[in-house]
Design an enzyme around this catalytic site. Structure first.
Site, PDB file in Angstrom:
ATOM      1  N   LYS A  49       0.845  -1.207   0.000  1.00 33.00           N
ATOM      2  CA  LYS A  49       0.000   0.000   0.000  1.00 33.00           C
ATOM      3  C   LYS A  49       0.876   1.251   0.000  1.00 33.00           C
ATOM      4  O   LYS A  49       0.602   2.214  -0.714  1.00 33.00           O
ATOM      5  CB  LYS A  49      -0.918   0.000   1.231  1.00 33.00           C
ATOM      6  CG  LYS A  49      -2.030  -1.027   1.128  1.00 33.00           C
ATOM      7  CD  LYS A  49      -2.790  -1.230   2.427  1.00 33.00           C
ATOM      8  CE  LYS A  49      -3.782  -2.377   2.287  1.00 33.00           C
ATOM      9  NZ  LYS A  49      -4.445  -2.759   3.523  1.00 33.00           N
ATOM     10  N   GLN A  93      -4.831  -1.042   9.705  1.00 33.16           N
ATOM     11  CA  GLN A  93      -4.644  -2.382   9.139  1.00 33.16           C
ATOM     12  C   GLN A  93      -5.183  -3.435  10.120  1.00 33.16           C
ATOM     13  O   GLN A  93      -4.837  -3.436  11.298  1.00 33.16           O
ATOM     14  CB  GLN A  93      -3.142  -2.616   8.864  1.00 33.16           C
ATOM     15  CG  GLN A  93      -2.830  -3.944   8.209  1.00 33.16           C
ATOM     16  CD  GLN A  93      -3.400  -4.073   6.790  1.00 33.16           C
ATOM     17  OE1 GLN A  93      -3.343  -3.143   6.003  1.00 33.16           O
ATOM     18  NE2 GLN A  93      -3.958  -5.228   6.478  1.00 33.16           N
ATOM     19  N   ASP A 116     -11.178   3.206   4.287  1.00 31.62           N
ATOM     20  CA  ASP A 116     -11.652   1.835   4.078  1.00 31.62           C
ATOM     21  C   ASP A 116     -13.183   1.746   4.080  1.00 31.62           C
ATOM     22  O   ASP A 116     -13.736   0.685   3.777  1.00 31.62           O
ATOM     23  CB  ASP A 116     -11.122   0.927   5.204  1.00 31.62           C
ATOM     24  CG  ASP A 116      -9.906   0.123   4.758  1.00 31.62           C
ATOM     25  OD1 ASP A 116      -9.761  -0.119   3.548  1.00 31.62           O
ATOM     26  OD2 ASP A 116      -9.115  -0.281   5.640  1.00 31.62           O
TER      27      ASP A 116
END
Ligand code: NAP
Length: 280
Positions: A49, A93, A116
């Site tokens: 990422k 994460q 997200d």
């Protein structure tokens, strides 16, 4: 002839387009990734990422916290990033270390920085079909891939294997919003093949190797494999028995090179969209 849904090539096209847009901006989108603990798979995902964010011309920061990080320390970091003008997107994460519960933190991220799309406000907006600030990356990437190959969604029978908060559930809302008839199956579902055989589009997100075999597929169906599993030789595999299924399916995603790269591309797209929302 079965069509291979090439997520790698499409994601590269999307990333090039993002890079181009960013080069014309006066300010850089900022993505902050929080990595708590030392889960080896998470470390690989976060490195990837970070690399893609840098490639796209973003400001990219990774905040590494130790396995024994406290709830207070993690909340302090989230608050700091919520207030940081240079940060447009915050990604926590998952999974977190065992002593921490994800939903004690996901709802502390500013919904307008929730890259997200996991904040309850964004999840709620998605289920209400009321334009969330960000749509979860994997479901968004799957729909983009279907659209790219002009696979019709409206009116089709879609079966999703898996009901997680990050894949199955948001994907079901996204596809329902596109007027598909959606069925979700999970580990307690009875007569799975009977249900999957009715799917025009079958999406598997279970993390179980060879979950989906050829006897479970309707001829010509689009089969989307979300699973990421390392086999005994450390090779990446999905949920679908690719070789068995590919001759029956009309469309199929490979693993790797299908849904995985689309997820990363959508993360970059979400970061850019949040930057334009916050600074535009
Ligand atoms: P998860 O939270 O573990 O959820 C797995 C789901 O699969 C659960 O709903 C579970 O049912 C269901 N399931 C398990 N065994 C089943 C069976 N035999 N029959 C039917 N359903 C079954 O997983 P996740 O986070 O959604 O991830 C799923 C997979 O996708 C993993 O391999 C993950 O690594 C991968 N993934 C890939 C990407 C990507 O970008 N390609 C992104 C995210 C995740 P219950 O709810 O009943 O337990």
């Amino acid at each position: 002839m079965t069509v291979i849904l090439d997520g790698k090539t499409l994601s590269e096209k999307i990333l090039d387009n993002i890079k181009q847009k960013v080069s014309n901006l006066n300010s850089k989108p900022g993505l902050a990734v929080i990595l708590a603990g030392n889960n080896p798979a998470s470390e690989v995902y976060v490195r990837n990422k970070e690399k893609q964010a840098q490639n796209a011309g973003f400001n990219s920061s990774v905040y590494k916290l130790p396995e024994n990080v406290t709830k207070e320390e993690l909340l302090n970091l989230i608050n700091k990033l919520n207030d940081d003008e240079k940060t447009d997107g915050i990604l926590l994460q998952l999974p977190l270390p065992k002593h921490l519960a994800a939903y004690d933190f996901l709802d502390k991220i500013d919904p307008k920085k929730d890259v997200d799309g996991f904040h309850p406000i964004n999840a709620g907006k998605l289920f209400l079909n009321e334009k969330p600030y960000a749509i979860p990356c994997t479901p968004k990437g799957i729909v983009r891939l279907l659209d790219e190959y002009k696979i019709q969604i409206e009116g089709k029978n879609v079966v999703i294997a898996g009901r997680s908060n990050i894949v199955g559930k948001p994907l079901s809302a996204l596809l329902l919003n596109r007027s598909a008839t959606v069925t979700i199956v999970h580990s307690k579902t009875k007569n799975l093949p009977e249900i999957t055989k009715k799917a025009d589009i079958l999406i598997s997100a279970t993390g179980k190797k060879n979950m989906i075999t050829k006897d479970m597929i309707k001829k010509g169906a689009a089969v989307i494999d979300v699973g990421i599993i390392r086999d005994e030789n450390n090779k990446l595999r999905g949920d679908v028995d690719f070789n068995g299924v590919k001759d029956i399916a009309g469309f199929i995603t490979p693993v790797p090179g299908g849904v995985g790269p689309m997820t990363i591309a959508m993360l970059m797209e979400n970061t850019l969209e949040l930057h334009l929302l916050n600074k535009g």
